[in-house]
Design a protein around this motif. Sequence first.
Motif, mmCIF file in Angstrom:
data_model
loop_
_atom_site.group_PDB
_atom_site.id
_atom_site.type_symbol
_atom_site.label_atom_id
_atom_site.label_comp_id
_atom_site.label_asym_id
_atom_site.label_seq_id
_atom_site.Cartn_x
_atom_site.Cartn_y
_atom_site.Cartn_z
ATOM 1 N N SER A 93 -6.177 -7.861 3.780
ATOM 2 C CA SER A 93 -6.735 -6.606 4.110
ATOM 3 C C SER A 93 -7.596 -6.084 2.961
ATOM 4 N N MET A 115 0.753 -1.387 -0.174
ATOM 5 C CA MET A 115 -0.059 0.079 -0.071
ATOM 6 C C MET A 115 0.744 1.202 -0.106
ATOM 7 N N GLY A 127 -0.021 -6.188 -2.975
ATOM 8 C CA GLY A 127 -1.112 -5.975 -1.986
ATOM 9 C C GLY A 127 -1.280 -7.580 -1.407
ATOM 10 N N THR A 128 -2.214 -7.500 -0.536
ATOM 11 C CA THR A 128 -2.587 -8.655 0.053
ATOM 12 C C THR A 128 -3.984 -8.867 0.469
ATOM 13 N N THR A 173 -1.854 3.623 -9.282
ATOM 14 C CA THR A 173 -2.381 3.518 -7.667
ATOM 15 C C THR A 173 -3.954 3.738 -7.814
ATOM 16 N N CYS A 215 -3.482 2.925 -2.501
ATOM 17 C CA CYS A 215 -3.062 3.991 -1.432
ATOM 18 C C CYS A 215 -4.026 4.784 -0.919
ATOM 19 N N ASP A 245 -0.784 -0.621 -6.905
ATOM 20 C CA ASP A 245 -1.061 -0.804 -5.698
ATOM 21 C C ASP A 245 -2.203 0.109 -5.420
ATOM 22 N N HIS A 294 3.691 -9.177 -1.648
ATOM 23 C CA HIS A 294 3.479 -8.198 -0.275
ATOM 24 C C HIS A 294 4.722 -8.044 0.422
ATOM 25 N N LEU A 354 -7.198 0.635 6.318
ATOM 26 C CA LEU A 354 -7.001 -0.230 5.158
ATOM 27 C C LEU A 354 -8.164 -1.703 5.521
ATOM 28 N N ASP A 400 -6.144 -3.291 1.010
ATOM 29 C CA ASP A 400 -4.879 -3.489 0.359
ATOM 30 C C ASP A 400 -4.898 -4.698 -0.442
ATOM 31 N N SER A 401 -6.346 -4.982 -0.836
ATOM 32 C CA SER A 401 -6.679 -6.347 -1.827
ATOM 33 C C SER A 401 -6.735 -5.985 -3.183
ATOM 34 N N PRO A 422 5.919 0.770 -2.376
ATOM 35 C CA PRO A 422 5.113 0.062 -1.604
ATOM 36 C C PRO A 422 5.345 0.397 0.045
#
Length: 207
Positions: free
Chosen positions: A55, A1, A51-52, A149, A113, A111, A87, A163, A58-59, A132
């Motif tokens: 979250s 993020m 991202g992950t 972003t 943000c 990403d 990530h 997030l 953050d996805s 990141p």
Amino acid sequence: MNLKSNFFDKKSDITRIAHDAKDAPVSIAKALQDLMPRFITLRPIVIVCIGTDRSTGDSLGPLVGTKLREYNSPSIHVYGTLDDPIHAVNLEDKIDQIMKLHPNPFIIAIDACLGRLKSVGQITVSDGPVMPGAGVKKDLPPVGNIHLTGIVNVSGFMEFFVLQNTRLSLVMKMANTIAASILELSQNLERKDLLSDFDTDQEQINS
């Protein structure tokens, strides 16, 4: 993020487009292509979605990567999906692997943000790498020749909490727009490559 480049930076070379604007994918694709070298089809084009899936906010990156993998475009290479995210923990290793698999790649980083309230829902396109983890005070290497972003929520206080509590509805809509824009870009590049081949053939015929 990522945070810094979108919350504080007011440079005119950043293109900002609302995710729900008319023809947003076409506009975003054009903004990306304008930042790419003239003979870009001679280099492998790699999309790195950061991202992950742990979250919501953050996805965004992994959602885009998953959608692009479904398109299976031959002109781009996609890394970072819901099944295999890129990530903070594995970023450096993944970038090393990409550089070994694709010599001299042109990397487009994607990403999520945080930003100002009035900017939430906007998608930004900018030259240079994304940073990141800047929004959550993580020291990670910059990624990308250019970057895209999506501003998913408001910055300024308890970024991790923000997030985690970002609406999935907005993130999904933004992911759809970004994926459509990358698909539009890949189709443009494929047409450009075909035209280049045609011009080469014509030159050989006329010589």
